[in-house]
Every structure is written in structure tokens, then in C-alpha cells.
Design a protein around this motif. Structure first.
Motif, mmCIF file in Angstrom:
data_model
loop_
_atom_site.group_PDB
_atom_site.id
_atom_site.type_symbol
_atom_site.label_atom_id
_atom_site.label_comp_id
_atom_site.label_asym_id
_atom_site.label_seq_id
_atom_site.Cartn_x
_atom_site.Cartn_y
_atom_site.Cartn_z
ATOM 1 N N ASP A 2 -37.131 -34.151 92.521
ATOM 2 C CA ASP A 2 -36.524 -32.881 92.911
ATOM 3 C C ASP A 2 -37.162 -32.468 94.242
ATOM 4 O O ASP A 2 -38.095 -31.681 94.281
ATOM 5 C CB ASP A 2 -36.779 -31.837 91.822
ATOM 6 C CG ASP A 2 -36.073 -30.539 92.080
ATOM 7 O OD1 ASP A 2 -35.116 -30.515 92.877
ATOM 8 O OD2 ASP A 2 -36.487 -29.525 91.496
ATOM 9 N N SER A 12 -42.219 -35.988 92.429
ATOM 10 C CA SER A 12 -41.032 -35.540 91.708
ATOM 11 C C SER A 12 -39.812 -36.016 92.491
ATOM 12 O O SER A 12 -39.878 -36.169 93.710
ATOM 13 C CB SER A 12 -41.029 -34.007 91.610
ATOM 14 O OG SER A 12 -39.787 -33.535 91.142
ATOM 15 N N LYS A 72 -44.783 -30.054 92.954
ATOM 16 C CA LYS A 72 -44.175 -30.353 91.659
ATOM 17 C C LYS A 72 -44.514 -31.785 91.262
ATOM 18 O O LYS A 72 -44.441 -32.697 92.086
ATOM 19 C CB LYS A 72 -42.661 -30.175 91.756
ATOM 20 C CG LYS A 72 -41.932 -30.314 90.457
ATOM 21 C CD LYS A 72 -40.460 -29.969 90.636
ATOM 22 C CE LYS A 72 -39.743 -29.993 89.315
ATOM 23 N NZ LYS A 72 -38.323 -29.611 89.483
ATOM 24 N N ASP A 103 -43.462 -34.562 88.297
ATOM 25 C CA ASP A 103 -42.541 -34.870 87.194
ATOM 26 C C ASP A 103 -43.241 -35.676 86.104
ATOM 27 O O ASP A 103 -44.281 -36.296 86.325
ATOM 28 C CB ASP A 103 -41.350 -35.676 87.709
ATOM 29 C CG ASP A 103 -40.262 -34.799 88.311
ATOM 30 O OD1 ASP A 103 -40.337 -33.564 88.176
ATOM 31 O OD2 ASP A 103 -39.336 -35.363 88.932
ATOM 32 N N TRP A 104 -42.600 -35.731 84.943
ATOM 33 C CA TRP A 104 -43.124 -36.444 83.778
ATOM 34 C C TRP A 104 -43.337 -37.918 84.083
ATOM 35 O O TRP A 104 -44.255 -38.539 83.582
ATOM 36 C CB TRP A 104 -42.191 -36.269 82.578
ATOM 37 C CG TRP A 104 -40.829 -36.863 82.815
ATOM 38 C CD1 TRP A 104 -39.730 -36.242 83.310
ATOM 39 C CD2 TRP A 104 -40.450 -38.229 82.606
ATOM 40 N NE1 TRP A 104 -38.686 -37.120 83.441
ATOM 41 C CE2 TRP A 104 -39.097 -38.359 83.002
ATOM 42 C CE3 TRP A 104 -41.115 -39.355 82.132
ATOM 43 C CZ2 TRP A 104 -38.402 -39.547 82.937
ATOM 44 C CZ3 TRP A 104 -40.416 -40.558 82.066
ATOM 45 C CH2 TRP A 104 -39.075 -40.637 82.466
#
Length: 160
Positions: free
Chosen positions: A121, A119, A25, A27-28
Motif C-alpha cells: 500500500d 507494505s 506501514k 504489512d503482514w
């Protein structure tokens, strides 16, 4: 299973000749860092070329290429492969293998410490006597389910 749910699973994990793969993953904010670096360095490079400081511009251009290349590798080579005897974590130029028998805890976390994750998360994996690594995968639920099948029975799984 609905078409949408099946599509998510297909993009999150796939079988390969060497094992099941879970895509990492990103992230932005990771993309934001890449863009910010370019936004800062490109005007410096252009100004250096315009002022006739070719050497400085070339050095700055090389710095930009190395940083963006390193970050690009993290985006493109970011996955976890579940193999017969253990997992292989691939994160840019880094590759880490951990045997299932050595894993004693997996837990969800948002810890911002340095890790093999782009990320927040994350999944924290504790292994061996003091080993710990944090990863981020697109399909966390499916990853936990697969790990429950493969890890020893006494492995601790903590979900939020």
C-alpha cells in the motif's frame, strides 16, 4: 473528532523538534518473511550443533542474526519526517532526503518493485529529472494533505 480517529492520528503522525513524523506501514507479509527465515534456519542451526558441526552452526546463527537484525531495523526505523525544506525518508539503515521543490508527482500505487516500503500500500514520489521512490505510511490521507500544503502548486497528486 472522535477518540478513535484522534488515536489513529496520534499513532500515525507526531510532531518532533525537527518536523512532523509519519510512521511507516509494515504489512503482514513482511513479518511472515522474518518468521519464515527463522523457521528455516533454526532447525538447521540446532541440527548442526547436535551433529557437532559447531563452526557451521555459528555461521548459520550469524546469518540468522544479520538477516533478522536487518529486517528488525526496517520495522523499527521506518518513518517519513516532514521538515521545513523537504522530507526525510528513514527505512532501516537507509535515509533519503528530498526537497519539496524537487517533487513533481505523488501517486498511490501497489507496485511490487523494490522500494523503501514494507507494505504494498504505497505512495510513489517522483522528484528531480528521473528520481522515483516508493514509501508506505500508516496514515496516507493525512500524509497527502500535509504534502499538498508543502509541495509546489504544480505538483500532481493522484489518489485511487
Amino acid at each position: 473528532m472522535s477518540y478513535e480517529a484522534n488515536a489513529v492520528l496520534l499513532t500515525a503522525k507526531r510532531k518532533s523538534s525537527s518536523g512532523m513524523i509519519f510512521r511507516g506501514k509494515v504489512d503482514w507479509w513482511f513479518y511472515g518473511i522474518m518468521i519464515l527465515i527463522a523457521v528455516i534456519l533454526i532447525p538447521i542451526i540446532v541440527t548442526a550443533f547436535m551433529d557437532g558441526m559447531t563452526g557451521a552452526a555459528v555461521v548459520d546463527l550469524l546469518v540468522l542474526a544479520v538477516i533478522e537484525g536487518f529486517c528488525g531495523l526496517i520495522v523499527w526505523r521506518n518513518y517519513v519526517r516532514l521538515e521545513t525544506r523537504g522530507i526525510v525518508i528513514v527505512f532501516g539503515l537507509i535515509q533519503l532526503a528530498i526537497r519539496y521543490d524537487d517533487i513533481h508527482a505523488l501517486s498511490e500505487t501497489r507496485c511490487p518493485l523494490s522500494s523503501l516500503a514494507a507494505s504494498l500500500d504505497r505512495i510513489e514520489i517522483r522528484y528531480g529529472n528521473v528520481g522515483m521512490v516508493m514509501i508506505a505510511v500508516v496514515e496516507k490521507q493525512a500524509f497527502f494533505e500535509e504534502m499538498k500544503k508543502r509541495c509546489p502548486e504544480d505538483t500532481e497528486f493522484r489518489r485511487r
